[in-house]
Scaffold this motif. Structure first.
Motif, PDB file in Angstrom:
ATOM      1  N   GLY A   1       0.626  -1.238   0.051  1.00  0.00           N
ATOM      2  CA  GLY A   1      -0.046   0.009  -0.018  1.00  0.00           C
ATOM      3  C   GLY A   1       0.846   1.148  -0.054  1.00  0.00           C
ATOM      4  N   PRO A   2       0.319   2.496  -0.164  1.00  0.00           N
ATOM      5  CA  PRO A   2       1.120   3.748  -0.047  1.00  0.00           C
ATOM      6  C   PRO A   2       1.571   3.929   1.299  1.00  0.00           C
ATOM      7  CG  PRO A   2      -1.355   4.142   0.342  1.00  0.00           C
ATOM      8  CD  PRO A   2      -1.334   2.555  -0.006  1.00  0.00           C
ATOM      9  N   GLY A   3       2.764   4.683   1.169  1.00  0.00           N
ATOM     10  CA  GLY A   3       3.523   4.756   2.359  1.00  0.00           C
ATOM     11  C   GLY A   3       2.892   5.965   3.165  1.00  0.00           C
ATOM     12  N   PRO A   4       3.069   6.289   4.354  1.00  0.00           N
ATOM     13  CA  PRO A   4       2.576   7.286   5.168  1.00  0.00           C
ATOM     14  C   PRO A   4       2.560   8.554   4.845  1.00  0.00           C
ATOM     15  CG  PRO A   4       4.922   6.700   6.033  1.00  0.00           C
ATOM     16  CD  PRO A   4       4.426   5.842   5.005  1.00  0.00           C
ATOM     17  N   ARG A   5       1.733   9.461   4.533  1.00  0.00           N
ATOM     18  CA  ARG A   5       1.440  10.570   4.016  1.00  0.00           C
ATOM     19  C   ARG A   5       2.087  11.672   4.859  1.00  0.00           C
ATOM     20  NH1 ARG A   5      -3.600  14.511   4.318  1.00  0.00           N
ATOM     21  NH2 ARG A   5      -3.445  15.807   2.446  1.00  0.00           N
ATOM     22  N   ARG A   6       2.827  12.527   4.082  1.00  0.00           N
ATOM     23  CA  ARG A   6       3.874  13.558   4.594  1.00  0.00           C
ATOM     24  C   ARG A   6       2.998  14.766   5.086  1.00  0.00           C
ATOM     25  NH1 ARG A   6       6.232  18.185   3.163  1.00  0.00           N
ATOM     26  NH2 ARG A   6       5.739  17.847   1.021  1.00  0.00           N
ATOM     27  N   GLY A   7       2.773  15.322   6.148  1.00  0.00           N
ATOM     28  CA  GLY A   7       2.221  16.538   6.568  1.00  0.00           C
ATOM     29  C   GLY A   7       2.710  17.768   5.752  1.00  0.00           C
ATOM     30  N   ALA A   8       1.843  18.820   5.553  1.00  0.00           N
ATOM     31  CA  ALA A   8       2.469  19.865   4.751  1.00  0.00           C
ATOM     32  C   ALA A   8       3.137  20.595   5.696  1.00  0.00           C
ATOM     33  CB  ALA A   8       1.295  20.755   4.521  1.00  0.00           C
ATOM     34  N   SER A   9       4.038  21.278   5.213  1.00  0.00           N
ATOM     35  CA  SER A   9       5.402  21.881   5.833  1.00  0.00           C
ATOM     36  C   SER A   9       5.260  23.340   5.685  1.00  0.00           C
ATOM     37  CB  SER A   9       6.726  21.511   5.347  1.00  0.00           C
ATOM     38  OG  SER A   9       6.968  21.799   4.250  1.00  0.00           O
ATOM     39  N   GLN A  10       5.879  24.126   6.409  1.00  0.00           N
ATOM     40  CA  GLN A  10       6.210  25.637   6.338  1.00  0.00           C
ATOM     41  C   GLN A  10       6.606  26.002   4.820  1.00  0.00           C
ATOM     42  OE1 GLN A  10       7.956  28.097   9.296  1.00  0.00           O
ATOM     43  NE2 GLN A  10       6.410  27.521  10.893  1.00  0.00           N
ATOM     44  N   ALA A  11       7.454  25.212   4.628  1.00  0.00           N
ATOM     45  CA  ALA A  11       8.151  25.338   3.134  1.00  0.00           C
ATOM     46  C   ALA A  11       7.031  25.214   1.989  1.00  0.00           C
ATOM     47  CB  ALA A  11       9.153  24.406   2.792  1.00  0.00           C
TER      48      ALA A  11
ATOM     49  N   VAL B   1       3.869  25.849   2.486  1.00  0.00           N
ATOM     50  CA  VAL B   1       2.875  27.263   2.319  1.00  0.00           C
ATOM     51  C   VAL B   1       3.944  28.228   1.898  1.00  0.00           C
ATOM     52  CG1 VAL B   1       2.019  28.848   4.131  1.00  0.00           C
ATOM     53  CG2 VAL B   1       1.709  26.171   4.551  1.00  0.00           C
ATOM     54  N   ALA B   2       5.089  28.394   2.038  1.00  0.00           N
ATOM     55  CA  ALA B   2       5.940  29.432   1.681  1.00  0.00           C
ATOM     56  C   ALA B   2       5.788  29.473   0.039  1.00  0.00           C
ATOM     57  CB  ALA B   2       7.309  29.585   2.234  1.00  0.00           C
ATOM     58  N   ARG B   3       6.035  28.491  -0.496  1.00  0.00           N
ATOM     59  CA  ARG B   3       6.025  28.300  -1.882  1.00  0.00           C
ATOM     60  C   ARG B   3       4.500  28.754  -2.671  1.00  0.00           C
ATOM     61  NH1 ARG B   3       6.609  23.334  -1.992  1.00  0.00           N
ATOM     62  NH2 ARG B   3       4.571  22.750  -2.755  1.00  0.00           N
ATOM     63  N   ILE B   4       3.591  28.199  -1.870  1.00  0.00           N
ATOM     64  CA  ILE B   4       2.403  28.381  -2.470  1.00  0.00           C
ATOM     65  C   ILE B   4       1.960  29.940  -2.365  1.00  0.00           C
ATOM     66  CG2 ILE B   4      -0.086  28.104  -2.525  1.00  0.00           C
ATOM     67  CD1 ILE B   4       0.572  25.262  -1.663  1.00  0.00           C
ATOM     68  N   ALA B   5       2.298  30.820  -1.107  1.00  0.00           N
ATOM     69  CA  ALA B   5       2.144  31.740  -0.994  1.00  0.00           C
ATOM     70  C   ALA B   5       3.164  32.971  -1.487  1.00  0.00           C
ATOM     71  CB  ALA B   5       1.774  32.152   0.764  1.00  0.00           C
ATOM     72  N   GLY B   6       4.130  32.447  -1.971  1.00  0.00           N
ATOM     73  CA  GLY B   6       5.241  33.300  -2.543  1.00  0.00           C
ATOM     74  C   GLY B   6       5.845  34.317  -1.450  1.00  0.00           C
ATOM     75  N   VAL B   7       5.931  33.667  -0.445  1.00  0.00           N
ATOM     76  CA  VAL B   7       6.821  34.560   0.637  1.00  0.00           C
ATOM     77  C   VAL B   7       7.898  33.636   1.286  1.00  0.00           C
ATOM     78  CG1 VAL B   7       4.613  35.819   1.378  1.00  0.00           C
ATOM     79  CG2 VAL B   7       5.154  33.423   2.441  1.00  0.00           C
ATOM     80  N   SER B   8       8.569  34.299   2.294  1.00  0.00           N
ATOM     81  CA  SER B   8       9.527  33.473   2.765  1.00  0.00           C
ATOM     82  C   SER B   8       9.250  32.571   3.906  1.00  0.00           C
ATOM     83  CB  SER B   8      10.523  34.300   3.470  1.00  0.00           C
ATOM     84  OG  SER B   8      10.050  35.019   4.413  1.00  0.00           O
ATOM     85  N   GLY B   9       9.913  31.678   4.234  1.00  0.00           N
ATOM     86  CA  GLY B   9       9.570  30.713   5.463  1.00  0.00           C
ATOM     87  C   GLY B   9       9.280  31.505   6.862  1.00  0.00           C
ATOM     88  N   GLN B  10      10.208  32.535   6.976  1.00  0.00           N
ATOM     89  CA  GLN B  10      10.235  33.322   8.161  1.00  0.00           C
ATOM     90  C   GLN B  10       8.712  33.937   8.381  1.00  0.00           C
ATOM     91  OE1 GLN B  10      12.915  36.677   8.285  1.00  0.00           O
ATOM     92  NE2 GLN B  10      12.887  36.475  10.604  1.00  0.00           N
ATOM     93  N   THR B  11       8.049  34.459   7.130  1.00  0.00           N
ATOM     94  CA  THR B  11       6.673  35.169   6.975  1.00  0.00           C
ATOM     95  C   THR B  11       5.756  34.176   7.579  1.00  0.00           C
ATOM     96  OG1 THR B  11       7.460  36.828   5.262  1.00  0.00           O
ATOM     97  CG2 THR B  11       5.116  36.545   5.697  1.00  0.00           C
ATOM     98  N   VAL B  12       5.756  33.018   6.889  1.00  0.00           N
ATOM     99  CA  VAL B  12       5.020  31.891   7.032  1.00  0.00           C
ATOM    100  C   VAL B  12       5.105  31.820   8.748  1.00  0.00           C
ATOM    101  CG1 VAL B  12       4.421  29.374   6.972  1.00  0.00           C
ATOM    102  CG2 VAL B  12       4.957  30.775   5.241  1.00  0.00           C
ATOM    103  N   SER B  13       6.277  31.658   9.318  1.00  0.00           N
ATOM    104  CA  SER B  13       6.259  31.429  10.589  1.00  0.00           C
ATOM    105  C   SER B  13       5.798  32.504  11.504  1.00  0.00           C
ATOM    106  CB  SER B  13       7.757  31.385  11.113  1.00  0.00           C
ATOM    107  OG  SER B  13       8.086  31.092  12.389  1.00  0.00           O
ATOM    108  N   ARG B  14       5.804  33.598  11.050  1.00  0.00           N
ATOM    109  CA  ARG B  14       5.246  34.891  11.752  1.00  0.00           C
ATOM    110  C   ARG B  14       3.835  34.903  11.828  1.00  0.00           C
ATOM    111  NH1 ARG B  14       9.131  39.415   8.922  1.00  0.00           N
ATOM    112  NH2 ARG B  14      11.001  39.487  10.407  1.00  0.00           N
ATOM    113  N   VAL B  15       3.215  34.470  10.775  1.00  0.00           N
ATOM    114  CA  VAL B  15       1.831  34.397  10.673  1.00  0.00           C
ATOM    115  C   VAL B  15       1.281  33.201  11.550  1.00  0.00           C
ATOM    116  CG1 VAL B  15      -0.217  33.776   9.328  1.00  0.00           C
ATOM    117  CG2 VAL B  15       1.698  35.247   8.228  1.00  0.00           C
TER     118      VAL B  15
END
Length: 346
Positions: A9-19, A21-35
């Motif tokens: 079967g499929p392997g364990p599903r990886r949870g979404a990361s700050q990276a 979110v940052a890629r989709i929002a077009g911002v830095s990882g630090q900005t995601v952390s601040r939010v």
């Protein structure tokens, strides 16, 4: 066979990361952390873009890990009395909205038993739930003798007594004075009062201010009619007042009692405002649709809720305790339920 199925079967599903979110929002990882941490210095458009990206990828900040790093839980405790009252309901809504906006969760503990033990139990419960601070919506219980967990910031929504904590509330006394003076300025000789419950701090503030205003203008202070915030108690008071032709102006301690009063006066043939002028308190949404539309004192519950959260956050991040009182101005909303008495318009 079960082992083969698992292996294939499929392997364990990886949870979404700050990276992610940052890629989709077009911002830095630090900005995601601040939010994610509820920082206030991210502009609104960027914050909304990051929050949308979080929802899109299903990102959930790890509060436990953040608490270990910062010593804070991004959580506010709320102890509330009288959950059924209009003021408490609207203030709770505003507190929740303000907290969510800055990334804080709300833990609500209602206090249904008006005793020191019940209040202590509420504090203990919130202490066990790991909150950064507490907002108390006081209605009938003084906090004297109740020990707050050491080091836990507290803000009190109540203007009726002095506490060793910051206080936020609508200016109850000012509102009652505005209501009473409005009726006197229309030409009424005095103003009758349907009061809220004896143990209610806000009811006491309104009653005391009504009496002081009459005395300051050299007017007779009529006997108080007791109420319990309910429409039914306003109706009963109205039946008692309707038979007295000397009664030309009534100030009720809330809009719900004013509604019952209006019905009683109507049933007894006393016209509003031609025979009796009526003023309420709260400016609940329905007040503009009473018949006649109700003159009332507007309370800004939204502003009180926001200020309570803002004040608590300052306390949480402050190294020194700041005792302060923040009263939100009340204002009179004049509608069709008040007019000069007939003797002054003839």
């Amino acid at each position: 066979m079960g082992t083969d199925s698992i292996a294939g079967g499929p392997g364990p599903r990886r949870g979404a990361s700050q990276a992610d979110v940052a890629r989709i929002a077009g911002v830095s990882g630090q900005t995601v952390s601040r939010v994610a941490n509820g920082a206030r210095y991210v502009d609104a458009a960027t914050r909304e873009r990051v929050l949308l990206a979080m929802r899109t990828v299903g990102y959930r900040p790890n509060r436990a890990a953040r608490a270990l790093r910062t010593g804070r839980f991004q959580s506010i405790g709320v102890i509330a009395f009288e959950l059924s009252s209009v003021g408490t309901t609207h203030t709770l809504d505003a507190i929740a909205a303000a907290a969510v906006e800055i990334g804080y969760a709300i833990n609500l503990v209602p206090v249904l038993d008006d005793t020191d033990d019940a209040v202590r139990a509420a504090f203990n419960q919130l202490g066990e739930q790991a909150v950064d601070g507490i907002i108390i919506l006081v209605e009938t219980h003084r906090l004297d003798g109740v020990t707050v967990p050491e080091g836990l910031p507290v803000v009190v929504v109540d203007s009726s007594a002095q506490y060793d904590y910051p206080i936020v509330d609508n200016d109850q006394a000012h509102g009652a004075r505005l209501a009473t003076e409005h009726l006197l300025e229309l030409g009424h000789e005095t103003v009758w009062h349907v009061a809220g419950p004896e143990l209610s701090f806000s009811a006491r503030r309104r009653r005391t201010s009504w009496q002081a205003t009459l005395e300051a203008h050299g007017r007779v202070v009529p006997p108080v009619l007791p109420g319990d915030w309910s429409t039914g108690s306003g109706y009963e008071a109205g039946l008692r007042l309707a038979g007295d032709e000397q009664v030309t102006a009534v100030f009720t301690a809330n809009d719900q009692m004013a509604l019952g009063l209006l019905r009683a006066l109507h049933e007894q043939g006393r016209r509003v405002p031609e025979d009796v002028s009526v003023v309420g308190f709260d400016d609940m949404e329905e007040a503009a649709y009473f018949w006649p539309p109700l003159t009332t004192v507007h309370q800004s519950f939204d502003e009180v809720g926001r200020r309570a959260v803002d004040t608590l956050i300052r306390e949480i991040h402050s190294t020194e305790h700041e005792e302060q009182e923040g009263l939100v101005p009340t204002r009179l909303v004049v509608r069709a339920s008040t007019a000069p008495p007939r003797s002054t318009t003839a």
